[in-house]
Design a protein around this motif. Structure first.
Motif, PDB file in Angstrom:
ATOM      1  N   ASP A  18      -2.689 -14.146   5.075  1.00 51.66           N
ATOM      2  CA  ASP A  18      -2.331 -13.101   5.954  1.00 51.66           C
ATOM      3  C   ASP A  18      -1.230 -12.446   5.549  1.00 51.66           C
ATOM      4  OD1 ASP A  18      -0.577 -15.415   6.276  1.00 51.66           O
ATOM      5  OD2 ASP A  18      -0.167 -15.030   8.410  1.00 51.66           O
ATOM      6  N   VAL A  19       0.073 -13.084   4.862  1.00 54.88           N
ATOM      7  CA  VAL A  19       0.911 -12.283   4.103  1.00 54.88           C
ATOM      8  C   VAL A  19       0.550 -11.369   3.018  1.00 54.88           C
ATOM      9  CG1 VAL A  19       3.130 -12.606   3.001  1.00 54.88           C
ATOM     10  CG2 VAL A  19       2.366 -14.092   4.982  1.00 54.88           C
ATOM     11  N   VAL A  20      -0.432 -12.019   2.321  1.00 50.28           N
ATOM     12  CA  VAL A  20      -1.224 -11.207   1.190  1.00 50.28           C
ATOM     13  C   VAL A  20      -1.752 -10.025   1.829  1.00 50.28           C
ATOM     14  CG1 VAL A  20      -2.969 -11.342  -0.773  1.00 50.28           C
ATOM     15  CG2 VAL A  20      -1.588 -13.404  -0.121  1.00 50.28           C
ATOM     16  N   GLY A  21      -2.326 -10.238   2.630  1.00 48.41           N
ATOM     17  CA  GLY A  21      -3.182  -8.864   3.356  1.00 48.41           C
ATOM     18  C   GLY A  21      -2.058  -7.767   4.142  1.00 48.41           C
ATOM     19  N   GLU A  22      -1.015  -8.376   4.259  1.00 42.55           N
ATOM     20  CA  GLU A  22       0.009  -7.630   4.884  1.00 42.55           C
ATOM     21  C   GLU A  22       0.737  -6.610   3.786  1.00 42.55           C
ATOM     22  OE1 GLU A  22       4.481  -7.942   7.158  1.00 42.55           O
ATOM     23  OE2 GLU A  22       2.973  -9.825   6.737  1.00 42.55           O
ATOM     24  N   TYR A  23       0.909  -7.132   2.550  1.00 43.54           N
ATOM     25  CA  TYR A  23       1.539  -6.809   1.417  1.00 43.54           C
ATOM     26  C   TYR A  23       0.665  -5.875   0.492  1.00 43.54           C
ATOM     27  CZ  TYR A  23       5.945  -8.511   3.271  1.00 43.54           C
ATOM     28  OH  TYR A  23       7.232  -8.812   3.945  1.00 43.54           O
ATOM     29  N   PHE A  24      -0.558  -6.176   0.475  1.00 42.19           N
ATOM     30  CA  PHE A  24      -1.545  -5.892  -0.506  1.00 42.19           C
ATOM     31  C   PHE A  24      -1.503  -4.337  -0.521  1.00 42.19           C
ATOM     32  CE2 PHE A  24      -5.883  -4.962  -2.362  1.00 42.19           C
ATOM     33  CZ  PHE A  24      -5.423  -5.838  -3.425  1.00 42.19           C
ATOM     34  N   LEU A  31       1.942  -0.613  -3.808  1.00 43.18           N
ATOM     35  CA  LEU A  31       1.557   0.679  -4.297  1.00 43.18           C
ATOM     36  C   LEU A  31       2.296   1.588  -5.294  1.00 43.18           C
ATOM     37  CD1 LEU A  31      -0.740   1.762  -1.271  1.00 43.18           C
ATOM     38  CD2 LEU A  31      -1.607   0.175  -3.091  1.00 43.18           C
ATOM     39  N   ARG A  32       3.354   1.622  -4.919  1.00 44.51           N
ATOM     40  CA  ARG A  32       4.264   2.458  -5.801  1.00 44.51           C
ATOM     41  C   ARG A  32       4.431   1.887  -7.154  1.00 44.51           C
ATOM     42  NH1 ARG A  32       8.669   2.610  -3.007  1.00 44.51           N
ATOM     43  NH2 ARG A  32       8.133   4.105  -1.704  1.00 44.51           N
ATOM     44  N   GLY A  33       4.615   0.624  -7.149  1.00 47.87           N
ATOM     45  CA  GLY A  33       4.594  -0.224  -8.169  1.00 47.87           C
ATOM     46  C   GLY A  33       3.278  -0.360  -9.106  1.00 47.87           C
ATOM     47  N   LEU A  34       2.238  -0.226  -8.303  1.00 48.30           N
ATOM     48  CA  LEU A  34       1.187  -0.281  -9.311  1.00 48.30           C
ATOM     49  C   LEU A  34       0.620   1.293  -9.804  1.00 48.30           C
ATOM     50  CD1 LEU A  34      -1.792  -1.317  -9.699  1.00 48.30           C
ATOM     51  CD2 LEU A  34      -2.678  -0.289  -7.410  1.00 48.30           C
ATOM     52  N   GLY A  35       1.304   2.199  -9.105  1.00 51.50           N
ATOM     53  CA  GLY A  35       1.157   3.440  -9.668  1.00 51.50           C
ATOM     54  C   GLY A  35       1.973   3.830 -10.999  1.00 51.50           C
ATOM     55  N   LEU A  36       3.153   3.145 -10.845  1.00 50.85           N
ATOM     56  CA  LEU A  36       3.804   3.064 -12.319  1.00 50.85           C
ATOM     57  C   LEU A  36       3.236   2.237 -13.272  1.00 50.85           C
ATOM     58  CD1 LEU A  36       6.367   4.059 -13.488  1.00 50.85           C
ATOM     59  CD2 LEU A  36       7.704   1.847 -12.691  1.00 50.85           C
ATOM     60  N   ILE A  56      -4.101 -10.263  -7.791  1.00 48.86           N
ATOM     61  CA  ILE A  56      -5.574  -9.662  -7.415  1.00 48.86           C
ATOM     62  C   ILE A  56      -5.558  -8.006  -7.871  1.00 48.86           C
ATOM     63  CG2 ILE A  56      -6.630  -8.796  -5.210  1.00 48.86           C
ATOM     64  CD1 ILE A  56      -5.641 -11.342  -3.797  1.00 48.86           C
ATOM     65  N   TRP A  57      -4.154  -7.236  -7.724  1.00 45.41           N
ATOM     66  CA  TRP A  57      -4.503  -6.134  -8.140  1.00 45.41           C
ATOM     67  C   TRP A  57      -4.576  -5.839  -9.841  1.00 45.41           C
ATOM     68  CZ3 TRP A  57      -5.626  -1.790  -6.035  1.00 45.41           C
ATOM     69  CH2 TRP A  57      -5.099  -1.668  -4.573  1.00 45.41           C
ATOM     70  N   TYR A  58      -4.219  -6.816 -10.535  1.00 46.62           N
ATOM     71  CA  TYR A  58      -4.579  -6.834 -12.009  1.00 46.62           C
ATOM     72  C   TYR A  58      -5.784  -7.385 -12.174  1.00 46.62           C
ATOM     73  CZ  TYR A  58       0.358  -6.709 -13.216  1.00 46.62           C
ATOM     74  OH  TYR A  58       1.609  -6.292 -13.580  1.00 46.62           O
ATOM     75  N   ILE A  59      -6.289  -7.952 -11.319  1.00 45.81           N
ATOM     76  CA  ILE A  59      -7.818  -8.561 -11.543  1.00 45.81           C
ATOM     77  C   ILE A  59      -8.662  -7.269 -11.179  1.00 45.81           C
ATOM     78  CG2 ILE A  59      -9.792  -9.948 -10.546  1.00 45.81           C
ATOM     79  CD1 ILE A  59      -7.724 -11.962 -10.414  1.00 45.81           C
ATOM     80  N   VAL A  60      -8.326  -6.429 -10.119  1.00 47.15           N
ATOM     81  CA  VAL A  60      -9.034  -5.210  -9.667  1.00 47.15           C
ATOM     82  C   VAL A  60      -9.053  -4.127 -10.638  1.00 47.15           C
ATOM     83  CG1 VAL A  60      -9.432  -3.395  -7.978  1.00 47.15           C
ATOM     84  CG2 VAL A  60      -9.018  -5.724  -7.200  1.00 47.15           C
ATOM     85  N   VAL A  61      -8.009  -3.926 -11.156  1.00 47.76           N
ATOM     86  CA  VAL A  61      -7.819  -2.747 -12.355  1.00 47.76           C
ATOM     87  C   VAL A  61      -8.458  -3.331 -13.452  1.00 47.76           C
ATOM     88  CG1 VAL A  61      -6.125  -1.299 -13.383  1.00 47.76           C
ATOM     89  CG2 VAL A  61      -5.711  -1.965 -11.186  1.00 47.76           C
ATOM     90  N   THR A  62      -8.232  -4.482 -13.921  1.00 47.93           N
ATOM     91  CA  THR A  62      -8.826  -4.952 -15.083  1.00 47.93           C
ATOM     92  C   THR A  62     -10.467  -4.907 -15.164  1.00 47.93           C
ATOM     93  OG1 THR A  62      -6.898  -6.398 -15.616  1.00 47.93           O
ATOM     94  CG2 THR A  62      -9.140  -6.683 -16.782  1.00 47.93           C
ATOM     95  N   SER A  63     -10.802  -5.368 -13.799  1.00 45.91           N
ATOM     96  CA  SER A  63     -12.261  -5.443 -13.672  1.00 45.91           C
ATOM     97  C   SER A  63     -13.057  -3.872 -13.846  1.00 45.91           C
ATOM     98  CB  SER A  63     -12.820  -6.013 -12.425  1.00 45.91           C
ATOM     99  OG  SER A  63     -12.404  -7.142 -12.346  1.00 45.91           O
ATOM    100  N   LEU A  64     -12.225  -2.790 -13.349  1.00 44.58           N
ATOM    101  CA  LEU A  64     -12.539  -1.418 -13.457  1.00 44.58           C
ATOM    102  C   LEU A  64     -12.365  -0.993 -14.800  1.00 44.58           C
ATOM    103  CD1 LEU A  64     -11.068   0.134 -10.110  1.00 44.58           C
ATOM    104  CD2 LEU A  64     -13.299  -0.516 -10.410  1.00 44.58           C
TER     105      LEU A  64
END
Length: 282
Positions: free
Chosen positions: A58-64, A70-75, A256-264
């Protein structure tokens, strides 16, 4: 021969049909048992991860999709793209220098690759981060003001990637048969057209796979810039769990974000490889 003799000759027996052996598929009992065991273990592992309350999904879903993450992911994505583009631009120049007939250019290119491949990336980042100890001022400006954390990250990662990109590009160019270049010379093509129309399209078949691996490695390698307080994806989740003490779920968000971007990126690499492999595979 009389008709009576012909009548006594028995008719020839029909040829016996050749028996066709029945094809029995090979039994692979061991493989099926092994596959069943692997699936059972995999199911147990997935069930353990999903049903373990310590993961705090539930915490993962809250901060995902939170703003800071998202700002850190963009950078992270911007830093990866910028470093790869600049690194391959410098690496291509170094590869051309290494293949040059000029011994000075070859020596400089070899020395650069040797030096920056020998230094760990973390050491390079820390060195550039503390460059002000060696040069307090550059161009009349304080080095501390000139080299911020993001600038240091770009410089350190780019110089590191350029050394590896130089070898990737050089290997791709050397993979092109010499006869192709000689044929282009015989047709009277200029040097620029030979490189653009003959050498590079064929070299890309050898360049794309390791370049794709470098891109994925750079994406994950940008997480190291968190040590110099660059607010990338990893540093963003670190700021959150230092405040909430929810370490595991926040690390899962970054993972999870690293896995998603790496898969793409892997899908994109596969499509580019197929594009440059046209005409070489059946």
């Amino acid at each position: 021969m009389s008709s009576d003799t012909l009548a006594k000759v028995p008719p020839s027996a029909p040829p016996a049909e050749t028996a066709v052996p029945r094809i029995v598929p090979r039994r692979r009992t061991g493989q099926w048992v092994a596959a069943a065991l692997v699936l059972i273990l995999l199911g147990l592992a997935v069930n353990s991860v999903l049903r373990n309350e310590a993961f705090q999904w539930d915490v993962v879903g809250e901060y995902f999709t939170s703003t800071s993450v998202l700002r850190g992911l963009g950078l992270t994505l911007w830093l990866t793209a910028f470093v790869m583009a600049l690194g391959f631009a410098i690496g291509t120049l170094l590869a051309v220098m290494r293949l040059s007939a000029n011994p000075v250019l070859r020596a400089v290119s070899w020395g650069y690759v040797w030096l920056f491949r020998s230094m760990p990336i973390l050491v390079q980042l820390l060195f550039w981060f503390n460059i002000g100890a060696l040069y307090p001022k550059l161009l009349g400006v304080k080095t501390v003001d000139l080299f911020g954390p993001v600038t240091v990250a770009i410089i350190g990662l780019t110089l590191h990637e350029a050394a590896y990109a130089a070898e990737v590009v050089r290997g791709g160019i050397l993979s092109v048969e010499r006869g192709q270049i000689e044929a282009a010379q015989a047709l009277g093509l200029s040097r620029f057209r030979r490189w653009r129309r003959i050498v590079l399209p064929q070299a890309m078949r050898s360049i794309v796979p390791p370049a794709g691996n470098m891109l994925i490695g750079t994406l994950k390698g940008t997480s190291i810039v968190s040590v110099i307080a660059v607010q990338d994806l990893l540093y963003s989740v670190q700021l959150v769990y230092h405040r909430t003490y929810q370490v595991i779920p926040l690390l899962l968000v970054a993972t999870i974000w690293y896995i998603v971007v790496t898969s793409l990126l892997s899908v994109g690499q596969y499509c580019i490889e197929r594009h440059y492999a046209r005409g070489t595979t059946r």
